[in-house]
Design an enzyme around this catalytic site. Structure first.
Site, PDB file in Angstrom:
ATOM      1  N   ARG A 159      73.313  37.370 -37.234  1.00 17.54           N
ATOM      2  CA  ARG A 159      74.386  36.806 -37.060  1.00 17.54           C
ATOM      3  C   ARG A 159      74.469  37.161 -35.467  1.00 17.54           C
ATOM      4  NH1 ARG A 159      76.386  39.533 -41.767  1.00 17.54           N
ATOM      5  NH2 ARG A 159      77.221  37.998 -43.238  1.00 17.54           N
ATOM      6  N   ARG A 241      70.910  50.204 -33.809  1.00 19.45           N
ATOM      7  CA  ARG A 241      70.984  51.279 -34.422  1.00 19.45           C
ATOM      8  C   ARG A 241      70.048  52.364 -33.770  1.00 19.45           C
ATOM      9  NH1 ARG A 241      75.278  49.762 -36.058  1.00 19.45           N
ATOM     10  NH2 ARG A 241      76.158  50.003 -38.073  1.00 19.45           N
ATOM     11  N   GLU A 270      74.287  60.827 -33.180  1.00 21.03           N
ATOM     12  CA  GLU A 270      75.540  60.489 -32.501  1.00 21.03           C
ATOM     13  C   GLU A 270      76.677  61.405 -32.863  1.00 21.03           C
ATOM     14  OE1 GLU A 270      76.097  56.076 -33.490  1.00 21.03           O
ATOM     15  OE2 GLU A 270      74.388  55.687 -32.147  1.00 21.03           O
ATOM     16  N   HIS A 289      77.829  53.751 -28.162  1.00 16.12           N
ATOM     17  CA  HIS A 289      78.196  52.909 -29.559  1.00 16.12           C
ATOM     18  C   HIS A 289      79.329  52.018 -29.713  1.00 16.12           C
ATOM     19  CE1 HIS A 289      76.359  52.858 -33.997  1.00 16.12           C
ATOM     20  NE2 HIS A 289      77.014  51.561 -33.660  1.00 16.12           N
ATOM     21  N   ALA A 291      79.385  48.560 -28.506  1.00 18.44           N
ATOM     22  CA  ALA A 291      79.090  47.178 -27.949  1.00 18.44           C
ATOM     23  C   ALA A 291      79.724  46.328 -29.008  1.00 18.44           C
ATOM     24  CB  ALA A 291      77.602  46.834 -28.376  1.00 18.44           C
TER      25      ALA A 291
END
Length: 329
Positions: A159, A241, A270, A289, A291
């Site tokens: 996607r 990731r 993270e 993180h 986006a």
């Protein structure tokens, strides 16, 4: 007091449009939990409210202990598309669907990938500093680059990868696709070229943009050996990731001039530890993180998550959003 309502746990990051869809139903009771709740506190909260029938997760891990605590889980959803923090096998053993937000945030991630490519190529951080620091006269010693005519290798053509490809084609780039699960015909129909062998494709790329899921197959995919195959003038962008790129190897490549730069929205740990070796490099741009969590994407993901939950509770889960298809009849 006994109730016939289905109890749904939602993380605090679920936005109002998603909550509104769930609240329209009089057979649902919502329980909110912090996005950064500890594993122990999350399990305790599940036990306190059991039986719990559905959960909308942010970053919280979910597996066998949480399933046991829930007592009667019917559906597990993510307000996002990644699911490496969920024990899919444990859900499948109990015939519980794991559902993700489909394409809700894919335009946002694709935009971030293109933004990072442009920021690196146009040397935006350096140009900004030159003007602020009164070094205008040195600008010709740090000329930026065009995306026009350059070759981008997109790793993963799902996607997000497909949308990133469209944006790169609009920039008049040559687009290579590495995805062993997509046919050459599908890739060609999108106006792109198939890269059957990742190692062979890396030396051709001016930019590499990662859009594959984090799986045992992809962890450490971009290790020292792979990074050495890239051009010294190439840029690496990871909005997928953390862990797909070996950060120590990336630091070595960037600091030694064997790679021109990198854009990172994700990290092995993270939040990453501070100080961090990569943060000290002038040819690295970073983001926390985010986006896929623009204002618009959060609303789209929350709405889709709510629809996922309702579809599962009504016995007809939206098939294309179910990760463990083996649970479907």
């Amino acid at each position: 007091m006994a109730t016939n309502k289905k109890k749904i746990f939602i993380t605090e990051s679920m936005s109002l449009p998603g909550r509104a869809l769930l609240r329209e139903r009089d057979d649902i009771e919502l329980v909110e939990f912090p996005n950064l709740i500890s594993a122990a506190d999350f399990k305790a909260l599940l036990l306190e409210h059991a039986p719990v029938h559905g959960v909308a997760l942010g970053a919280t891990r979910f597996g066998e202990p949480e399933l046991e605590a829930s007592k009667d889980m019917k559906v597990v959803t993510r307000i996002g598309v990644g699911y490496d923090a969920v024990d899919v096998a444990a859900l499948s053993r109990r015939k519980i669907p794991l559902m993700v937000a489909g394409s809700a945030n894919s335009p946002s991630v694709a935009e971030q990938a293109l933004f990072m490519m442009l920021t690196l190529a146009k040397r935006a951080v350096e140009m900004h500093a030159l003007v602020k620091e009164g070094k205008w006269s040195t600008r010709l010693g740090k000329l930026p680059y065009d995306l026009f005519g350059k070759t981008v290798l997109i790793v993963g053509f799902g996607r997000i990868g497909t949308r990133t490809a469209k944006r790169c084609l609009a920039m008049e780039m040559n687009v290579l696709i590495y995805d062993p699960y997509k046919s050459a015909e599908e890739i060609k129909a999108a106006g792109c070229e198939t890269a059957a062998d990742l190692d062979a494709a890396l030396p051709r790329a001016d930019f590499v943009s990662i859009h594959c899921p984090k799986t045992p197959e992809t962890v450490g995919m971009f290790n020292a050996a792979r990074l050495k195959r890239m051009k010294p003038s190439a840029y690496l962008v990871n909005t997928a990731r953390g862990g797909i790129v070996d950060e120590a190897a990336l630091y070595d490549a960037l600091s030694s001039g064997k790679l021109a730069g990198a854009g990172l929205d994700v990290f092995e740990q993270e939040p990453p530890s501070v100080p961090h070796s990569l943060f000290e490099l002038p040819n690295v741009i970073i983001a926390p993180h985010v986006a896929g969590v623009t204002r618009e994407a959060v609303d789209r993901m929350s709405e889709q998550t709510a629809r996922n939950i309702l579809s599962a509770l009504d016995g007809e889960p939206i098939r294309q959003n179910v990760i463990n298809q083996d649970v479907l009849g």
